[in-house]
Design an enzyme around this catalytic site. Structure first.
Site, PDB file in Angstrom:
ATOM      1  N   ILE A  93       6.600  -1.014   2.228  1.00 40.36           N
ATOM      2  CA  ILE A  93       7.313   0.125   1.627  1.00 40.36           C
ATOM      3  C   ILE A  93       7.734   1.106   2.715  1.00 40.36           C
ATOM      4  O   ILE A  93       8.852   1.624   2.706  1.00 40.36           O
ATOM      5  CB  ILE A  93       6.454   0.796   0.534  1.00 40.36           C
ATOM      6  N   ILE A 109      -3.816   6.710  12.560  1.00 36.94           N
ATOM      7  CA  ILE A 109      -3.655   8.059  11.995  1.00 36.94           C
ATOM      8  C   ILE A 109      -4.955   8.846  12.053  1.00 36.94           C
ATOM      9  O   ILE A 109      -4.958  10.066  11.950  1.00 36.94           O
ATOM     10  CB  ILE A 109      -3.134   8.014  10.532  1.00 36.94           C
ATOM     11  N   ALA A 153      -2.070   2.442   4.353  1.00 36.49           N
ATOM     12  CA  ALA A 153      -3.298   2.246   3.581  1.00 36.49           C
ATOM     13  C   ALA A 153      -3.514   0.767   3.335  1.00 36.49           C
ATOM     14  O   ALA A 153      -2.570  -0.026   3.394  1.00 36.49           O
ATOM     15  CB  ALA A 153      -3.200   2.986   2.252  1.00 36.49           C
ATOM     16  N   TYR A 198     -10.055   0.569  -4.681  1.00 34.82           N
ATOM     17  CA  TYR A 198      -8.699   0.914  -4.200  1.00 34.82           C
ATOM     18  C   TYR A 198      -8.156   2.120  -4.967  1.00 34.82           C
ATOM     19  O   TYR A 198      -7.734   3.124  -4.374  1.00 34.82           O
ATOM     20  CB  TYR A 198      -7.776  -0.302  -4.353  1.00 34.82           C
TER      21      TYR A 198
END
Ligand code: UDP
Length: 329
Positions: A12, A52, A75, A141
């Site tokens: 994405i 990060i 993630a 999750y």
């Protein structure tokens, strides 16, 4: 606007980078390449291979690039893996995100766009799903994503940031020009698996459950084109001028499609049969999930350019046909 895209080499994230460029923004990518692909980020985009969670490095990058806002896609996203390895998920999805937010505050960056998920709702009591539905995730999750949403709310309440959290339904498809696409390892998503099965690259697709209380017995999902998702993020950038802003949006088309309808569509687009076999239900799969996307449409003027399955599958196939081995090829 200069936008740091964390996880910009992932599925994405890379599509969002491309849409940012098309909209005249200046994306800067940070990715540790644990799952992302260097080849999915155009050469001309500033690229930092970094974690990060490395606060000093992130502060340095945010300052050096004069970043105004951050989009965060970095993630882990496998439900089953999150059940087996919760610490890994809490560390990467929650703890690392707190590190990123801390770095942003230190560097004076106040606008944040977060990839959340419809998995934060758990099993919905009714359909379609609106943003005010109770959030009761049923796996680690979903818990990690909800935990970040809660932290963001608190940060906004403190006046530290303005943010938008997008709860994605089933991201699917690939860039229209065929330049980038979906390449997960391992692949677990229905559309690429069905394409690979039809293309002879995998054995028969397993249908996880044919005895659900749905019209054809298979699960219903809301497949939303990855470029439509990406464009919503860009629209939200304009709404984050005030620290304290807290926005939550469902991103789906609102149209449910069953596993069997996906298979039919893949067969139609490829002109080949999808070999499949019946398999037991996959633990944790709700029978039906689909969005009411009216809030994003109303507040962001979000327009869905891919409201049906066929063109979504067509773009996925265009990418796959030209890149049967994904970015390795
Ligand atoms: N699915 C399936 N076989 C597969 C992969 C997925 O039947 O090999 C089903 C899955 O049970 C769900 C739908 O396809 O109902 C979409 O699954 P996917 O993993 O793509 O996305 P999810 O909805 O889990 O985020």
């Amino acid at each position: 606007m200069k936008v740091l895209v964390a996880g910009g080499a992932g599925y994405i994230g890379s599509h969002c980078v491309r849409q940012l460029q098309l909209a005249g923004h200046e994306p800067i990518v940070v990715d540790n390449l644990s799952y992302g692909h260097r080849g999915s980020v155009p050469e001309e985009i500033p690229f930092y291979e970094a974690n990060i969670s490395d606060r000093e490095r992130m502060v340095e990058i945010l300052r050096r690039e004069d970043v105004e806002s951050v989009m965060h896609f970095a993630a882990f996203c496998y439900v089953g893996e999150s059940v087996e390895k919760p610490i890994m998920y809490y560390n990467n999805n929650l703890v690392a995100t707190m590190g990123l937010l801390e770095a942003m505050l230190e560097a004076g960056v106040r606008k944040f766009i977060f990839s959340s998920t419809c998995a934060t709702y758990g099993i919905p009591e009714s359909l379609p799903m609106t943003e005010d539905f109770p959030q009761k995730p049923i796996n680690p999750y979903g818990n990690t994503k909800l935990a970040v949403e809660l932290a963001l709310r608190d940060l906004a309440n403190a006046g530290s940031i303005g943010f938008a959290a997008f709860r994605y339904f089933n991201a699917a498809g690939a860039a229209e020009d065929g330049s980038i696409g979906e390449d997960h390892s391992p692949e677990t998503h229905l559309i690429p698996l069905a394409i690979e099965a039809a293309n002879g690259q995998r054995p028969a697709l397993q249908i996880f459950g044919e005895d659900y209380e749905t019209p054809d017995g298979t699960c219903l999902r809301d497949y939303v084109h990855v470029d439509d998702l990406s464009r919503a993020h860009i629209l939200a950038l304009e709404k984050l001028n005030e620290p304290g802003t807290a926005l939550f949006y469902n991103l789906g088309t609102g149209e449910p499609f069953s596993v069997k309808q996906v298979i039919d569509t893949v067969e139609k687009v490829l002109g080949k049969p999808v070999p499949w076999e019946s398999a037991p239900r996959r633990p944790g799969d709700p029978p039906a999930l689909y969005a009411d996307p009216s809030m994003a449409k109303r507040e962001l003027n979000w327009e869905i350019q891919y409201p049906t399955l066929e063109p979504i599958v067509q773009t996925a196939w265009n990418w796959h046909r030209n890149n049967p081995e994904g970015y390795r090829g």
